[in-house]
Write a protein that holds these residues in place. Structure first.
Motif, PDB file in Angstrom:
ATOM      1  N   VAL A   1       0.676  -1.238  -0.008  1.00 50.02           N
ATOM      2  CA  VAL A   1       0.019   0.070  -0.047  1.00 50.02           C
ATOM      3  C   VAL A   1       0.934   1.252   0.083  1.00 50.02           C
ATOM      4  O   VAL A   1       1.753   1.506   0.936  1.00 50.02           O
ATOM      5  CB  VAL A   1      -0.923  -0.091   1.157  1.00 50.02           C
ATOM      6  CG1 VAL A   1      -1.770   1.396   1.244  1.00 50.02           C
ATOM      7  CG2 VAL A   1      -2.010  -1.148   1.152  1.00 50.02           C
TER       8      VAL A   1
ATOM      9  N   LEU B   1      -8.269   3.183   0.040  1.00 51.20           N
ATOM     10  CA  LEU B   1      -8.784   1.590   0.044  1.00 51.20           C
ATOM     11  C   LEU B   1     -10.043   1.285   0.149  1.00 51.20           C
ATOM     12  O   LEU B   1     -10.842   1.833   0.924  1.00 51.20           O
ATOM     13  CB  LEU B   1      -7.767   0.610   0.896  1.00 51.20           C
ATOM     14  CG  LEU B   1      -6.320   0.667   0.680  1.00 51.20           C
ATOM     15  CD1 LEU B   1      -5.664  -0.070   1.529  1.00 51.20           C
ATOM     16  CD2 LEU B   1      -5.807   0.280  -0.609  1.00 51.20           C
TER      17      LEU B   1
ATOM     18  N   ARG C   1     -11.125  -4.555   0.970  1.00 45.48           N
ATOM     19  CA  ARG C   1      -9.683  -4.667   0.771  1.00 45.48           C
ATOM     20  C   ARG C   1      -9.019  -4.959   1.984  1.00 45.48           C
ATOM     21  O   ARG C   1      -7.997  -5.743   2.236  1.00 45.48           O
ATOM     22  CB  ARG C   1      -8.915  -3.825   0.091  1.00 45.48           C
ATOM     23  CG  ARG C   1      -7.488  -3.955  -0.312  1.00 45.48           C
ATOM     24  CD  ARG C   1      -7.124  -4.861  -1.310  1.00 45.48           C
ATOM     25  NE  ARG C   1      -7.894  -5.037  -2.628  1.00 45.48           N
ATOM     26  CZ  ARG C   1      -7.388  -3.795  -3.411  1.00 45.48           C
ATOM     27  NH1 ARG C   1      -6.477  -3.201  -3.271  1.00 45.48           N
ATOM     28  NH2 ARG C   1      -8.098  -3.872  -4.495  1.00 45.48           N
ATOM     29  N   THR C   2      -9.479  -4.408   3.083  1.00 47.20           N
ATOM     30  CA  THR C   2      -8.805  -4.393   4.498  1.00 47.20           C
ATOM     31  C   THR C   2      -9.681  -5.150   5.369  1.00 47.20           C
ATOM     32  O   THR C   2      -9.628  -5.239   6.619  1.00 47.20           O
ATOM     33  CB  THR C   2      -8.911  -3.194   4.844  1.00 47.20           C
ATOM     34  OG1 THR C   2     -10.089  -2.190   4.943  1.00 47.20           O
ATOM     35  CG2 THR C   2      -7.781  -2.336   4.075  1.00 47.20           C
TER      36      THR C   2
ATOM     37  N   TRP D   1      -2.927   4.987   5.524  1.00 42.88           N
ATOM     38  CA  TRP D   1      -3.925   4.693   4.315  1.00 42.88           C
ATOM     39  C   TRP D   1      -5.269   5.430   4.871  1.00 42.88           C
ATOM     40  O   TRP D   1      -5.510   5.568   5.845  1.00 42.88           O
ATOM     41  CB  TRP D   1      -3.806   3.372   3.679  1.00 42.88           C
ATOM     42  CG  TRP D   1      -4.813   2.574   4.430  1.00 42.88           C
ATOM     43  CD1 TRP D   1      -6.186   2.232   4.276  1.00 42.88           C
ATOM     44  CD2 TRP D   1      -4.681   1.785   5.754  1.00 42.88           C
ATOM     45  NE1 TRP D   1      -6.650   1.485   5.251  1.00 42.88           N
ATOM     46  CE2 TRP D   1      -5.794   1.087   6.227  1.00 42.88           C
ATOM     47  CE3 TRP D   1      -3.488   1.546   6.448  1.00 42.88           C
ATOM     48  CZ2 TRP D   1      -5.839   0.025   7.108  1.00 42.88           C
ATOM     49  CZ3 TRP D   1      -3.688   0.598   7.248  1.00 42.88           C
ATOM     50  CH2 TRP D   1      -4.733  -0.200   7.657  1.00 42.88           C
TER      51      TRP D   1
END
Length: 237
Positions: free
Chosen positions: A36, A42, A46-47, A196
């Protein structure tokens, strides 16, 4: 994006930190994991699972570090401000220059296991900050010492366990006892930092339902009253 000083006053990086998330279960082995880039957005899907954390340090001997992931952008309606949510805490991570290259930090036996980001509906983007800070000594977290996720205070935790010092001699020189440590760290901590961003999307609702098992909050301005509501009942309106 003001991660510094919102989370900690300053960081003087002493290591190279990477946060890596899985792209998808169906991706090829080569493309399955995404390193990342700091500051990117994001999607929540995705997390969902914990990231791989990789760090390159430059000292030959083994030293201990504390890893944490926090969100400093959670609304605190009672105090009309924001609070920090602790997504992950892993103390006593052993690292050395001879053992860290391309190796993932183990997240087993974590006192505060990973909970995926869940930015609240109606809020601006959230910053998800990963900190990897050197320890002076091993940290023993008894059950009563494990911090709550909601309202987690990064600076207090850093001061309590004297994180971020490069060596014990440096801590002695700066008189880094817990009572004065919070003042001393204004000059900056050693270690590493990454960030992020995410915003609410429909997948966040599944996190509240399936993982947090709590009602999903919604923030924003209340709807304005319609001055013509009564008249709309008239068929000639």
């Amino acid at each position: 994006m003001h991660v510094l000083p919102d989370v900690v006053p300053a960081i003087h990086p002493t290591l190279d930190l990477h946060v890596i998330f899985e792209r998808s279960k169906t991706s090829t082995a080569v493309d399955r994991w995404l390193d990342v880039e700091p500051g990117v957005f994001l999607p929540s899907r995705r997390t969902m699972g914990p990231p791989r954390i990789q760090a390159t340090v430059f000292h030959p001997e083994t030293r201990l570090y504390t890893l944490m992931i926090v969100d400093p952008d959670v609304p605190d309606p009672a105090n009309k401000t924001f609070q920090t949510y602790l997504h992950l805490l892993q103390p006593n991570v052993p690292l050395s220059a001879q053992t860290t290259f391309r190796k993932n930090i183990s997240l087993k036996s974590t006192p505060v296991p990973y909970v995926p980001p869940h930015p609240q509906k109606g809020t601006p983007y959230h910053r998800y900050v990963t900190l990897l800070l050197p320890q002076l000594r091993p940290i023993e977290l008894k059950k009563k010492d494990i911090p709550r996720r909601e309202g987690f205070n990064v600076r207090d935790f850093v001061a309590k366990y004297q994180l971020g010092s490069l060596s014990a001699s440096e801590a002695v020189k700066m008189n880094m006892v817990p009572e004065t440590y919070a003042e001393k760290i204004g000059g900056g901590l050693g270690g590493g930092i990454h960030m992020w961003r995410e915003v609410w999307d429909e997948d966040v609702s599944q996190i509240y339902k399936g993982i947090l098992k709590t009602p999903e909050p919604t923030y924003g301005h209340p709807p304005k009253p319609d001055p013509y509501q009564g008249q709309k009942k008239n068929k000639y309106f």
